[in-house]
Design a protein around this motif. Structure first.
Motif, PDB file in Angstrom:
ATOM      1  N   ALA A  21       0.834  -1.206   0.000  1.00 24.84           N
ATOM      2  CA  ALA A  21       0.000   0.000   0.000  1.00 24.84           C
ATOM      3  C   ALA A  21       0.869   1.257   0.000  1.00 24.84           C
ATOM      4  N   MET A  22       1.946   1.259   0.770  1.00 20.89           N
ATOM      5  CA  MET A  22       2.847   2.412   0.811  1.00 20.89           C
ATOM      6  C   MET A  22       3.546   2.607  -0.536  1.00 20.89           C
ATOM      7  N   ARG A  23       3.985   1.517  -1.134  1.00 19.77           N
ATOM      8  CA  ARG A  23       4.652   1.624  -2.439  1.00 19.77           C
ATOM      9  C   ARG A  23       3.680   2.138  -3.508  1.00 19.77           C
ATOM     10  N   GLN A  24       2.446   1.658  -3.461  1.00 14.45           N
ATOM     11  CA  GLN A  24       1.433   2.099  -4.412  1.00 14.45           C
ATOM     12  C   GLN A  24       1.154   3.591  -4.243  1.00 14.45           C
ATOM     13  N   LEU A  25       1.010   4.038  -2.984  1.00 10.67           N
ATOM     14  CA  LEU A  25       0.759   5.446  -2.714  1.00 10.67           C
ATOM     15  C   LEU A  25       1.928   6.309  -3.190  1.00 10.67           C
ATOM     16  N   ALA A  26       3.136   5.860  -2.934  1.00 11.48           N
ATOM     17  CA  ALA A  26       4.315   6.605  -3.383  1.00 11.48           C
ATOM     18  C   ALA A  26       4.300   6.737  -4.906  1.00 11.48           C
ATOM     19  N   GLU A  27       3.963   5.656  -5.589  1.00 18.49           N
ATOM     20  CA  GLU A  27       3.902   5.698  -7.052  1.00 18.49           C
ATOM     21  C   GLU A  27       2.812   6.655  -7.531  1.00 18.49           C
ATOM     22  N   GLU A  28       1.638   6.572  -6.912  1.00 17.70           N
ATOM     23  CA  GLU A  28       0.520   7.436  -7.301  1.00 17.70           C
ATOM     24  C   GLU A  28       0.844   8.918  -7.094  1.00 17.70           C
ATOM     25  N   GLU A  29       1.593   9.218  -6.031  1.00 18.88           N
ATOM     26  CA  GLU A  29       1.931  10.601  -5.730  1.00 18.88           C
ATOM     27  C   GLU A  29       3.230  11.051  -6.392  1.00 18.88           C
ATOM     28  N   GLY A  30       3.864  10.148  -7.108  1.00 20.67           N
ATOM     29  CA  GLY A  30       5.109  10.495  -7.788  1.00 20.67           C
ATOM     30  C   GLY A  30       6.249  10.768  -6.828  1.00 20.67           C
ATOM     31  N   LYS A  31       6.239  10.079  -5.701  1.00 19.81           N
ATOM     32  CA  LYS A  31       7.282  10.269  -4.689  1.00 19.81           C
ATOM     33  C   LYS A  31       8.106   9.004  -4.568  1.00 19.81           C
ATOM     34  N   GLN A  32       9.308   9.166  -4.049  1.00 19.61           N
ATOM     35  CA  GLN A  32      10.105   7.994  -3.713  1.00 19.61           C
ATOM     36  C   GLN A  32       9.544   7.401  -2.427  1.00 19.61           C
ATOM     37  N   GLN A  34      11.091   6.307   0.126  1.00 14.14           N
ATOM     38  CA  GLN A  34      11.768   6.881   1.292  1.00 14.14           C
ATOM     39  C   GLN A  34      11.146   8.217   1.685  1.00 14.14           C
ATOM     40  N   ALA A  35      10.784   9.034   0.698  1.00 10.05           N
ATOM     41  CA  ALA A  35      10.191  10.340   0.982  1.00 10.05           C
ATOM     42  C   ALA A  35       8.825  10.179   1.641  1.00 10.05           C
ATOM     43  N   LEU A  36       8.040   9.216   1.162  1.00 16.81           N
ATOM     44  CA  LEU A  36       6.723   8.967   1.748  1.00 16.81           C
ATOM     45  C   LEU A  36       6.857   8.441   3.178  1.00 16.81           C
ATOM     46  N   LEU A  37       7.809   7.564   3.402  1.00 16.65           N
ATOM     47  CA  LEU A  37       8.041   7.029   4.738  1.00 16.65           C
ATOM     48  C   LEU A  37       8.494   8.141   5.686  1.00 16.65           C
ATOM     49  N   ASP A  38       9.365   9.017   5.224  1.00 14.79           N
ATOM     50  CA  ASP A  38       9.828  10.144   6.031  1.00 14.79           C
ATOM     51  C   ASP A  38       8.642  11.043   6.410  1.00 14.79           C
ATOM     52  N   ALA A  40       5.458  10.175   6.551  1.00 17.30           N
ATOM     53  CA  ALA A  40       4.589   9.439   7.473  1.00 17.30           C
ATOM     54  C   ALA A  40       5.144   9.456   8.900  1.00 17.30           C
ATOM     55  N   MET A  41       6.452   9.283   9.039  1.00 14.15           N
ATOM     56  CA  MET A  41       7.053   9.296  10.376  1.00 14.15           C
ATOM     57  C   MET A  41       6.957  10.679  11.005  1.00 14.15           C
ATOM     58  N   ARG A  42       7.181  11.731  10.214  1.00  6.36           N
ATOM     59  CA  ARG A  42       7.065  13.099  10.734  1.00  6.36           C
ATOM     60  C   ARG A  42       5.637  13.387  11.214  1.00  6.36           C
ATOM     61  N   GLU A  43       4.636  12.997  10.407  1.00  8.30           N
ATOM     62  CA  GLU A  43       3.253  13.228  10.790  1.00  8.30           C
ATOM     63  C   GLU A  43       2.885  12.428  12.039  1.00  8.30           C
ATOM     64  N   PHE A  44       3.369  11.201  12.133  1.00  4.75           N
ATOM     65  CA  PHE A  44       3.120  10.380  13.312  1.00  4.75           C
ATOM     66  C   PHE A  44       3.679  11.053  14.563  1.00  4.75           C
ATOM     67  N   LEU A  45       4.918  11.513  14.490  1.00  2.34           N
ATOM     68  CA  LEU A  45       5.532  12.171  15.646  1.00  2.34           C
ATOM     69  C   LEU A  45       4.821  13.470  15.994  1.00  2.34           C
ATOM     70  N   GLU A  46       4.406  14.213  14.981  1.00  6.14           N
ATOM     71  CA  GLU A  46       3.689  15.463  15.216  1.00  6.14           C
ATOM     72  C   GLU A  46       2.385  15.189  15.966  1.00  6.14           C
ATOM     73  N   ARG A  47       1.648  14.179  15.531  1.00  7.19           N
ATOM     74  CA  ARG A  47       0.392  13.830  16.211  1.00  7.19           C
ATOM     75  C   ARG A  47       0.652  13.381  17.642  1.00  7.19           C
ATOM     76  N   ARG A  48       1.692  12.621  17.853  1.00  6.75           N
ATOM     77  CA  ARG A  48       2.000  12.112  19.187  1.00  6.75           C
ATOM     78  C   ARG A  48       2.502  13.195  20.135  1.00  6.75           C
ATOM     79  N   ASN A  49       3.229  14.150  19.595  1.00  6.59           N
ATOM     80  CA  ASN A  49       3.893  15.152  20.440  1.00  6.59           C
ATOM     81  C   ASN A  49       3.082  16.414  20.661  1.00  6.59           C
TER      82      ASN A  49
END
Length: 77
Positions: A21-32, A34-38, A40-49
């Motif tokens: 699902a992550m690879r498909q989303l990255a492809e659909e958005e034209g992102k690498q 790694q960029a999508l994972l980065d 996602a991790m930033r948004e996760f930390l922002e929500r938590r913090n």
């Protein structure tokens, strides 16, 4: 000359469905991936913090209020 941000490699595991699902989303958005994972991790930390909503959510709410204010007022009655 602008320098690239430092990146650190790491290894982890995830379910095949989640990775697909992550690879498909990255492809659909034209992102690498790694960029999508980065992102996602930033948004996760922002929500938590923080207890505040994410900026794009606040912006979407503002646009919705501008567009549908009269409807919201009628529904509130």
């Amino acid at each position: 000359m602008k320098s690239k941000p430092v990146k650190e490699k790491f290894a982890s595991q995830a379910s095949p469905e989640l990775l697909a699902a992550m690879r498909q989303l990255a492809e659909e958005e034209g992102k690498q991936f790694q960029a999508l994972l980065d992102e996602a991790m930033r948004e996760f930390l922002e929500r938590r913090n923080t207890n505040k909503p994410r900026q794009h959510v606040v912006e979407a709410l503002g646009l919705s209020i501008q567009e549908f204010d009269s409807l919201y007022q009628k529904l509130a009655k």
